[in-house]
Design a protein around this motif. Structure first.
Motif, short mmCIF file in Angstrom:
data_model
loop_
_atom_site.label_atom_id
_atom_site.label_comp_id
_atom_site.label_asym_id
_atom_site.label_seq_id
_atom_site.Cartn_x
_atom_site.Cartn_y
_atom_site.Cartn_z
N ARG A 1 0.82 -1.21 0.00
CA ARG A 1 0.00 0.00 0.00
C ARG A 1 0.85 1.26 0.00
O ARG A 1 0.48 2.28 -0.60
N GLU A 2 1.99 1.19 0.68
CA GLU A 2 2.89 2.34 0.72
C GLU A 2 3.53 2.60 -0.64
O GLU A 2 4.02 3.71 -0.90
N ARG A 3 3.53 1.58 -1.49
CA ARG A 3 4.14 1.70 -2.82
C ARG A 3 3.16 2.18 -3.88
O ARG A 3 3.53 2.34 -5.05
N LEU A 4 1.90 2.37 -3.54
CA LEU A 4 0.86 2.70 -4.52
C LEU A 4 1.23 3.95 -5.32
O LEU A 4 1.59 4.99 -4.76
N VAL A 5 1.13 3.85 -6.62
CA VAL A 5 1.32 5.00 -7.51
C VAL A 5 0.00 5.78 -7.54
O VAL A 5 -1.04 5.23 -7.90
N PRO A 6 0.01 7.05 -7.16
CA PRO A 6 -1.23 7.84 -7.13
C PRO A 6 -1.96 7.80 -8.47
O PRO A 6 -1.34 7.86 -9.54
N GLY A 7 -3.27 7.69 -8.37
CA GLY A 7 -4.10 7.71 -9.57
C GLY A 7 -4.25 6.38 -10.27
O GLY A 7 -4.85 6.32 -11.35
N THR A 8 -3.73 5.29 -9.68
CA THR A 8 -3.83 3.99 -10.35
C THR A 8 -4.74 3.00 -9.65
O THR A 8 -5.10 1.97 -10.23
N LEU A 9 -5.13 3.27 -8.41
CA LEU A 9 -5.94 2.32 -7.67
C LEU A 9 -7.37 2.29 -8.22
O LEU A 9 -8.02 3.33 -8.35
N GLN A 10 -7.86 1.08 -8.52
CA GLN A 10 -9.20 0.90 -9.06
C GLN A 10 -9.82 -0.33 -8.40
O GLN A 10 -9.22 -1.40 -8.40
N ILE A 11 -11.01 -0.16 -7.83
CA ILE A 11 -11.70 -1.24 -7.14
C ILE A 11 -12.97 -1.59 -7.90
O ILE A 11 -13.82 -0.71 -8.12
N GLY A 12 -13.10 -2.83 -8.29
CA GLY A 12 -14.29 -3.28 -8.99
C GLY A 12 -15.19 -4.09 -8.08
O GLY A 12 -14.72 -4.73 -7.13
N THR A 13 -16.48 -4.07 -8.34
CA THR A 13 -17.48 -4.75 -7.52
C THR A 13 -18.44 -5.51 -8.43
O THR A 13 -18.40 -5.36 -9.66
N PRO A 14 -19.34 -6.30 -7.85
CA PRO A 14 -20.36 -6.94 -8.69
C PRO A 14 -21.18 -5.95 -9.51
O PRO A 14 -21.61 -6.26 -10.62
N LEU A 15 -21.40 -4.76 -8.97
CA LEU A 15 -22.17 -3.76 -9.72
C LEU A 15 -21.39 -3.24 -10.93
O LEU A 15 -21.97 -2.95 -11.98
N THR A 16 -20.08 -3.12 -10.77
CA THR A 16 -19.22 -2.72 -11.89
C THR A 16 -19.33 -3.75 -13.01
O THR A 16 -19.50 -3.42 -14.18
N HIS A 17 -19.19 -4.99 -12.60
CA HIS A 17 -19.23 -6.10 -13.56
C HIS A 17 -20.58 -6.14 -14.28
O HIS A 17 -20.65 -6.32 -15.49
N GLU A 18 -21.64 -5.97 -13.53
CA GLU A 18 -22.99 -6.01 -14.10
C GLU A 18 -23.19 -4.87 -15.09
O GLU A 18 -23.76 -5.06 -16.17
N ARG A 19 -22.71 -3.69 -14.73
CA ARG A 19 -22.97 -2.51 -15.54
C ARG A 19 -22.21 -2.49 -16.86
O ARG A 19 -22.77 -2.20 -17.91
N PHE A 20 -20.92 -2.80 -16.80
CA PHE A 20 -20.09 -2.60 -17.99
C PHE A 20 -19.94 -3.82 -18.88
O PHE A 20 -19.59 -3.69 -20.05
N LEU A 21 -20.18 -5.01 -18.34
CA LEU A 21 -20.08 -6.21 -19.18
C LEU A 21 -21.44 -6.83 -19.45
O LEU A 21 -21.53 -7.89 -20.04
N ARG A 22 -22.49 -6.17 -19.01
CA ARG A 22 -23.86 -6.67 -19.20
C ARG A 22 -23.98 -8.10 -18.68
O ARG A 22 -24.62 -8.96 -19.29
N ARG A 23 -23.34 -8.35 -17.54
CA ARG A 23 -23.42 -9.66 -16.90
C ARG A 23 -24.47 -9.57 -15.80
O ARG A 23 -24.28 -8.86 -14.81
N SER A 24 -25.54 -10.27 -15.95
CA SER A 24 -26.64 -10.18 -15.00
C SER A 24 -26.18 -10.56 -13.60
O SER A 24 -25.57 -11.61 -13.39
#
Length: 570
Positions: free
Chosen positions: A476-499
């Motif tokens: 976590r201390e090594r994280l490059v600012p602006g690169t962290l992205q967290i995906g969830t079931p809602l992300t998956h449902e919305r962008f891949l049209r996966r019910s």
């Protein structure tokens, strides 16, 4: 396996925003084509690539701004992120039973493949190992972590599985088609056909039956096999096909085996298939082309209507690479107008049923996942036994639900250890996710702009970071600012049209469950992808697209394609 461990390729997607970078430009949407394909997942692209090779005019319509479905990629601040998959084999060999490799051989496109040979594991005790795949070092793992009979039990199991492994790898799925001519294409492989038939129903029985037959009692061996089954097909051994496990065991535990990684990530696979579609003009891949309706006239699928009203007519067929829930919605207007036959309505009703009592199949769960770039100062630049590029973290073998328990297994990868081009110099790109164990219900009906959703994402991120920190304690201390992205079931449902954000169908062969084929009761309408035969994962979805394409081309064209693939010599 012979290609990809399926659950190392569940779709992980972060979302369509300014950082997404489609490396493929969209074609202009035509008004007509021989075959219209809905969705550019690997099944749709595989189908389209083979049809285009056979001089069919194909148009693939993709709702997203990047092709590839669950295998699409994007770039942010010089880091290349993969939505999945991440573990492949059977691509660097000239002769391979891998259906996607065979498709590349047919269409004359491929990727540059990087070989490597280790995969790590973090056990519930906190102990770690990253043995080479293959039989040699795994024997040391069994000796260290198993009981006194672990090695003998595993050796006996491998011997028992040999005839099943030979049979499962004998007959290529590339020979399949869904019409009477399948007899001719299968007879191109008479010895392999006999070898497959010689095993009778054993290939379609649960692997758990073989474990019971062989009296596998060692706790580590049983847990290990359950985990492999789960990563392959989303179920423990009692629900996983012998075909799947016999294939994987033969491939992963043979001398000299290696894993393969496509230089540039999974997007390189997608780009190769897109090139294959487009190399035979006028076939096209059209992005930002959201299909709203499948058009049915006189009992036949004749095209689609896009958002905005544009109609694309299909001279020969419409193929849906969308999941059955989405596909059913696309057919809703035809159903309301009584344009669908009773048989087609019943077919779709069964495909979207999740009630086993009605012949339905439950869905697998969804995912949480973390993508980020980190500073690599002081970290290894190459994978090793002490620092693998990919690993699994198992929290507790004995949780209720076992390997299927929510957040019990986490998969982590650092692809820039294999392919440095995936991250800027001096950096690493990382990816962690739960393989189809995240309950959609935990996230359902949340407002994505709410404080509740933000906090739940932070909690998910904290959990995933803890798994990555098994090998990189200060990640976590090594994280490059602006690169962290967290995906969830809602992300998956919305962008891949996966019910409901699902990975796919939870086909339990222990309950006698099967998946449908690709030809439907609606004339001129086909379905491909992970809700059809063979099932989930890259090899299966590629095979699904290939079988659909085979059915749509002449027997002569099918034979010509089979003449271009190079299978392992028997």
């Amino acid at each position: 396996m012979a290609s990809c461990v399926n659950a190392f390729g569940p779709a992980q997607v972060v979302g369509r925003s300014s950082h997404l970078s489609a490396t493929v430009k969209s074609d202009e949407v035509p008004s007509e084509a021989d075959v219209v394909i809905i969705g550019s997942g690997l099944a749709g692209l595989s189908c389209g690539a083979l049809l285009s090779h056979c001089k069919k005019n194909v148009v693939i319509l993709e709702s997203h701004d990047a092709p590839g479905g669950c295998a699409h990629t994007w770039e942010r601040r010089g880091f290349h992120f993969e939505s999945g998959p991440s573990l492949y084999s059977g691509f660097s060999s000239e002769r391979s039973p891998n259906p996607l490799k065979n498709i590349f051989q047919i269409v004359g496109e491929d990727c540059e493949w990087i070989k490597y040979d280790r995969w790590g594991t973090v056990l519930p005790s906190g102990e770690k190992f990253a043995a080479k795949i293959g039989p040699e070092e795994f024997g040391d793992v069994l000796q260290k972590y198993g009981g006194p009979h672990a090695q003998a039990e595993f050796a006996a199991l491998m011997e028992r599985m040999k005839p099943l492994s030979d049979a499962s790898q004998a007959l290529t799925s590339m020979a399949l088609r869904e019409d009477p001519a399948v007899v001719l294409t299968l007879l191109k492989y008479p010895k392999e056909l006999l070898m497959t038939f010689s095993q009778g129903s054993k290939l379609t029985e649960p692997f758990g039956n073989i474990m019971d037959e062989m009296q596998i009692k060692d706790e580590f061996v049983r847990n290990w096999l359950d985990m492999l089954c789960f990563l392959l097909q989303g179920l423990p051994a009692r629900g996983t096909l012998n075909t799947v496990m016999s294939y994987m065991l033969a491939d992963w535990y043979r001398p000299g085996v290696t894993l393969d990684y496509p230089k540039g990530g999974s997007g390189a696979i997608v780009n190769a298939l897109v090139r294959a579609v487009r190399k035979h003009s006028p076939s096209k891949v059209c992005l930002n082309s959201h299909v709203d309706e499948i058009l049915v006239e006189n009992g036949k699928a004749v095209g689609v209507r896009l958002r905005g009203g544009k109609v694309v007519r299909a001279k020969e067929a419409v193929v849906s690479n969308a999941d059955p829930y989405v596909t059913n919605l696309l057919l809703s207007s035809a159903k309301k107008s009584s344009a669908l036959s009773k048989e087609m309505v019943a077919h779709m009703d069964k495909m979207i049923s999740t009630d086993p009592a009605e012949g339905g199949v439950k869905d697998l769960r969804s995912f949480i996942h973390l993508h980020a770039g980190i500073d690599a100062t002081g970290l290894p630049t190459e994978a090793s036994a002490d620092f693998p590029a990919q690993w699994a973290v198992i929290r507790d073998w004995n949780l209720p639900g076992g390997v299927e328990a929510p957040r019990n297994i986490v998969l982590c990868s650092m692809p820039s250890l294999i392919d440095p081009s995936m991250a800027p110099e001096g950096k690493h790109v990382i990816h962690c996710y739960t393989p189809a164990t995240e309950p959609y219900e935990w996230w359902e009906n949340m407002d994505r702009n709410s404080e509740e959703y933000r906090k739940k994402k932070e909690e998910a991120a904290d959990f995933l970071w803890s798994c990555f920190e098994e090998y990189v304690p200060n990640a976590r201390e090594r994280l490059v600012p602006g690169t962290l992205q967290i995906g969830t079931p809602l992300t998956h449902e919305r962008f891949l049209r996966r019910s409901k954000g699902s990975y796919g169908p939870r086909v339990d062969v222990g309950l006698g469950q099967t998946l449908p084929g690709h030809k439907t009761p609606l004339n001129g309408f086909y379905m491909c992808g992970d809700y059809t035969f063979p099932s989930i994962g890259v090899p299966a979805t590629a095979a699904s697209g290939a079988i659909t394409a085979n059915t749509l081309v002449s027997v002569g064209d099918h034979f010509n394609m089979l003449g271009k693939i190079k299978l392992p010599e028997k």
